[in-house]
Design a protein around this motif. Structure first.
Motif, PDB file in Angstrom:
ATOM      1  N   SER A 130      41.693  49.012  54.303  1.00  0.00           N
ATOM      2  CA  SER A 130      41.395  47.784  53.575  1.00  0.00           C
ATOM      3  C   SER A 130      42.585  47.279  52.772  1.00  0.00           C
ATOM      4  CB  SER A 130      40.198  48.009  52.639  1.00  0.00           C
ATOM      5  OG  SER A 130      40.477  49.031  51.691  1.00  0.00           O
ATOM      6  N   ASP A 131      43.423  48.176  52.245  1.00  0.00           N
ATOM      7  CA  ASP A 131      44.568  47.732  51.450  1.00  0.00           C
ATOM      8  C   ASP A 131      45.585  46.977  52.313  1.00  0.00           C
ATOM      9  OD1 ASP A 131      45.043  50.094  52.805  1.00  0.00           O
ATOM     10  OD2 ASP A 131      46.441  50.879  51.313  1.00  0.00           O
ATOM     11  N   LYS A 132      45.828  47.471  53.510  1.00  0.00           N
ATOM     12  CA  LYS A 132      46.765  46.798  54.409  1.00  0.00           C
ATOM     13  C   LYS A 132      46.209  45.459  54.897  1.00  0.00           C
ATOM     14  CE  LYS A 132      49.121  50.948  56.061  1.00  0.00           C
ATOM     15  NZ  LYS A 132      49.513  51.757  57.246  1.00  0.00           N
ATOM     16  N   LEU A 133      44.907  45.407  55.161  1.00  0.00           N
ATOM     17  CA  LEU A 133      44.284  44.170  55.615  1.00  0.00           C
ATOM     18  C   LEU A 133      44.353  43.096  54.538  1.00  0.00           C
ATOM     19  CD1 LEU A 133      42.659  42.499  57.614  1.00  0.00           C
ATOM     20  CD2 LEU A 133      40.568  43.584  56.715  1.00  0.00           C
ATOM     21  N   VAL A 134      43.997  43.447  53.302  1.00  0.00           N
ATOM     22  CA  VAL A 134      44.016  42.472  52.215  1.00  0.00           C
ATOM     23  C   VAL A 134      45.440  42.005  51.929  1.00  0.00           C
ATOM     24  CG1 VAL A 134      43.548  42.130  49.763  1.00  0.00           C
ATOM     25  CG2 VAL A 134      41.890  43.338  51.180  1.00  0.00           C
ATOM     26  N   HIS A 135      46.390  42.932  51.946  1.00  0.00           N
ATOM     27  CA  HIS A 135      47.785  42.564  51.704  1.00  0.00           C
ATOM     28  C   HIS A 135      48.274  41.615  52.795  1.00  0.00           C
ATOM     29  CE1 HIS A 135      52.193  43.004  51.532  1.00  0.00           C
ATOM     30  NE2 HIS A 135      52.019  43.233  50.245  1.00  0.00           N
ATOM     31  N   SER A 139      49.570  37.866  52.080  1.00  0.00           N
ATOM     32  CA  SER A 139      50.931  37.566  52.499  1.00  0.00           C
ATOM     33  C   SER A 139      50.966  36.299  53.351  1.00  0.00           C
ATOM     34  CB  SER A 139      51.518  38.745  53.275  1.00  0.00           C
ATOM     35  OG  SER A 139      52.802  38.435  53.772  1.00  0.00           O
ATOM     36  N   ASP A 140      50.014  36.177  54.262  1.00  0.00           N
ATOM     37  CA  ASP A 140      49.967  34.996  55.119  1.00  0.00           C
ATOM     38  C   ASP A 140      49.613  33.745  54.321  1.00  0.00           C
ATOM     39  OD1 ASP A 140      49.920  33.886  57.947  1.00  0.00           O
ATOM     40  OD2 ASP A 140      47.916  33.337  57.261  1.00  0.00           O
ATOM     41  N   LEU A 141      48.653  33.859  53.405  1.00  0.00           N
ATOM     42  CA  LEU A 141      48.267  32.715  52.576  1.00  0.00           C
ATOM     43  C   LEU A 141      49.419  32.282  51.679  1.00  0.00           C
ATOM     44  CD1 LEU A 141      44.631  33.717  51.519  1.00  0.00           C
ATOM     45  CD2 LEU A 141      45.323  32.167  53.341  1.00  0.00           C
ATOM     46  N   HIS A 142      50.160  33.256  51.155  1.00  0.00           N
ATOM     47  CA  HIS A 142      51.291  32.956  50.280  1.00  0.00           C
ATOM     48  C   HIS A 142      52.399  32.246  51.057  1.00  0.00           C
ATOM     49  CE1 HIS A 142      55.102  33.979  48.137  1.00  0.00           C
ATOM     50  NE2 HIS A 142      54.371  33.661  47.087  1.00  0.00           N
ATOM     51  N   THR A 143      52.576  32.596  52.313  1.00  0.00           N
ATOM     52  CA  THR A 143      53.630  32.004  53.137  1.00  0.00           C
ATOM     53  C   THR A 143      53.244  30.620  53.641  1.00  0.00           C
ATOM     54  OG1 THR A 143      54.357  34.203  53.842  1.00  0.00           O
ATOM     55  CG2 THR A 143      55.064  32.323  55.175  1.00  0.00           C
ATOM     56  N   THR A 144      52.028  30.505  54.168  1.00  0.00           N
ATOM     57  CA  THR A 144      51.598  29.248  54.778  1.00  0.00           C
ATOM     58  C   THR A 144      51.083  28.238  53.767  1.00  0.00           C
ATOM     59  OG1 THR A 144      49.343  30.091  55.141  1.00  0.00           O
ATOM     60  CG2 THR A 144      50.978  30.472  56.886  1.00  0.00           C
ATOM     61  N   LYS A 145      50.621  28.719  52.604  1.00  0.00           N
ATOM     62  CA  LYS A 145      50.012  27.865  51.575  1.00  0.00           C
ATOM     63  C   LYS A 145      48.803  27.101  52.128  1.00  0.00           C
ATOM     64  CE  LYS A 145      53.075  28.990  48.526  1.00  0.00           C
ATOM     65  NZ  LYS A 145      52.732  29.888  47.404  1.00  0.00           N
ATOM     66  N   LYS A 146      48.127  27.715  53.081  1.00  0.00           N
ATOM     67  CA  LYS A 146      46.962  27.097  53.700  1.00  0.00           C
ATOM     68  C   LYS A 146      45.688  27.666  53.077  1.00  0.00           C
ATOM     69  CE  LYS A 146      44.832  26.160  58.194  1.00  0.00           C
ATOM     70  NZ  LYS A 146      44.922  26.376  59.662  1.00  0.00           N
ATOM     71  N   LYS A 147      44.899  26.809  52.480  1.00  0.00           N
ATOM     72  CA  LYS A 147      43.671  27.238  51.813  1.00  0.00           C
ATOM     73  C   LYS A 147      42.581  27.491  52.841  1.00  0.00           C
ATOM     74  CE  LYS A 147      40.622  25.979  47.995  1.00  0.00           C
ATOM     75  NZ  LYS A 147      40.318  24.965  46.944  1.00  0.00           N
ATOM     76  N   LYS A 148      42.002  28.691  52.816  1.00  0.00           N
ATOM     77  CA  LYS A 148      41.005  29.070  53.807  1.00  0.00           C
ATOM     78  C   LYS A 148      39.665  29.464  53.202  1.00  0.00           C
ATOM     79  CE  LYS A 148      44.213  30.456  57.445  1.00  0.00           C
ATOM     80  NZ  LYS A 148      44.525  31.470  58.468  1.00  0.00           N
ATOM     81  N   LEU A 251      53.200  39.030  42.481  1.00  0.00           N
ATOM     82  CA  LEU A 251      53.636  37.990  43.410  1.00  0.00           C
ATOM     83  C   LEU A 251      52.461  37.245  44.009  1.00  0.00           C
ATOM     84  CD1 LEU A 251      55.879  36.601  45.094  1.00  0.00           C
ATOM     85  CD2 LEU A 251      55.614  38.465  46.760  1.00  0.00           C
ATOM     86  N   TYR A 252      51.393  37.970  44.338  1.00  0.00           N
ATOM     87  CA  TYR A 252      50.227  37.360  44.961  1.00  0.00           C
ATOM     88  C   TYR A 252      49.142  37.009  43.944  1.00  0.00           C
ATOM     89  CZ  TYR A 252      52.359  38.896  49.338  1.00  0.00           C
ATOM     90  OH  TYR A 252      53.237  39.083  50.386  1.00  0.00           O
ATOM     91  N   ARG A 253      49.569  36.702  42.733  1.00  0.00           N
ATOM     92  CA  ARG A 253      48.697  36.156  41.674  1.00  0.00           C
ATOM     93  C   ARG A 253      47.451  37.003  41.444  1.00  0.00           C
ATOM     94  NH1 ARG A 253      50.169  30.690  41.193  1.00  0.00           N
ATOM     95  NH2 ARG A 253      52.344  30.501  41.868  1.00  0.00           N
ATOM     96  N   LYS A 254      47.675  38.298  41.276  1.00  0.00           N
ATOM     97  CA  LYS A 254      46.584  39.246  41.019  1.00  0.00           C
ATOM     98  C   LYS A 254      45.544  39.230  42.135  1.00  0.00           C
ATOM     99  CE  LYS A 254      47.263  38.892  36.071  1.00  0.00           C
ATOM    100  NZ  LYS A 254      46.696  38.530  34.756  1.00  0.00           N
TER     101      LYS A 254
END
Length: 321
Positions: A130-135, A139-148, A251-254
């Motif tokens: 679960s830790d790797k999946l959430v990270h 990481s993808d949301l932080h890079t793409t800035k796409k709200k899902k 970096l990932y805003r908590k």
């Protein structure tokens, strides 16, 4: 209506309500010690949050692990059964086992359980980290800035659980934290602690005990409340303590999926602002702002750079070593 009849009706109503209540809670599935998964917080609307969580988790889990495959509980195919020659006793035992297994559903990759707290859902995970999946998601949301998502706030992995009592927590963490903090491993860290529906643990004592434990694993481990390499997440809900160690927490805003997709606010250019101060009044105002900034910076250094959100990280961590 006589008094005896009224009393009889009251007893019947109480018996019905009590029976209905017990039946409701008997089948409920709740977060328990020994589980792994993901804690997801939301602002009301837990049902919609659960639906969004399944969509988001399955989307990224399919990319990392491939589509979900449900295995048969029997663990064998019909061709294997036909190929084997068995005596009557063995065949009978296998048939009984299959009948027993047919009444249970196979474990799904994600299962929504009652966390025990309002505005918090727990997704139990199976056969994944679960830790790797959430990270990976953050990481993808932080890079793409796409709200899902619309109602999901934070996604916190849970890679270990234990009883939410200080002695049990320290005993469990002694082994749990070794991969990250035991010699020769070392890192800068912070502790993000939060308790819900639990009053038997004192925040300061828990944080100090965990920090002391990390220091014993390796004296080179140091507290860093500004930009730590690792964050120890401790979430207590009722009698269950959920734990994980994560990277890029700041970096990932908590681990907030709403905040991580926002663009970083540009820092003000103090030099340009000072140059543009053409009038004495503007210059005096600018000098006052700079003085306040310097005073504030000095106070923050004296306070060891305590984060703004004191609910998540306590300033006493620096005193725990």
């Amino acid at each position: 209506m006589s008094a005896a009849q009224n009393e009889s009706r009251k007893r019947s109503k109480k018996r019905y309500v009590a029976g209905h209540h017990n039946k409701r809670w008997k089948g409920s599935r709740e977060l328990e010690v020994g589980m792994e998964g993901i804690l997801i917080t939301c602002n009301m609307n837990e049902r919609k949050c659960t639906a969004e969580a399944f969509n988001l988790l399955n989307e990224y889990a399919d990319k990392l692990y491939g589509p979900e495959k449900l295995q048969d509980n029997t663990g064998s195919s019909s061709e294997e059964e036909d190929a084997e020659e068995e005596d009557v006793e063995v065949a009978l035992k296998k048939e009984v086992a299959q009948l027993q297994a047919s009444g249970t559903k196979p474990e799904r990759r994600f299962q929504a359980l009652d966390s025990g707290a309002n505005n918090v859902i727990f997704i139990k995970t199976q056969n994944l980290e679960s830790d790797k999946l959430v990270h990976h998601i953050l990481s993808d949301l932080h890079t793409t800035k796409k709200k899902k998502s619309r109602v999901i706030l934070r996604m916190l992995p849970v890679t270990g659980t234990c009883k939410a009592f200080q002695d049990d927590m320290v005993k469990y963490l002694t082994t749990f934290l070794e991969p990250w903090f035991k010699t020769p491993s070392c890192a800068t860290y912070q502790i993000a602690f939060k308790a819900r529906n639990s009053s038997h643990n004192k925040r300061d004592e828990i944080i100090k005990s965990i920090a002391g434990l990390v220091g014993k694993l390796n004296p080179k481990n140091k507290v860093d409340l500004t930009n730590p390499e690792l964050t120890i997440i401790v979430e207590v809900i009722k009698a269950v303590c959920c734990i994980s160690v994560v990277k890029d927490y700041t970096l990932y805003r908590k681990y907030n999926v709403q905040e991580v997709v926002k663009e970083d606010a540009p820092k003000p250019d103090v030099t340009t602002a000072k140059t543009d101060a053409s009038t004495p009044e503007q210059k005096e105002k600018q000098d006052a702002v700079e003085t306040n900034q310097e005073d504030k910076k000095g106070e923050e250094e004296n306070d060891k750079n305590v984060p703004e959100d004191k609910k998540e990280v306590d300033k006493s961590q620096g005193e725990g070593e």
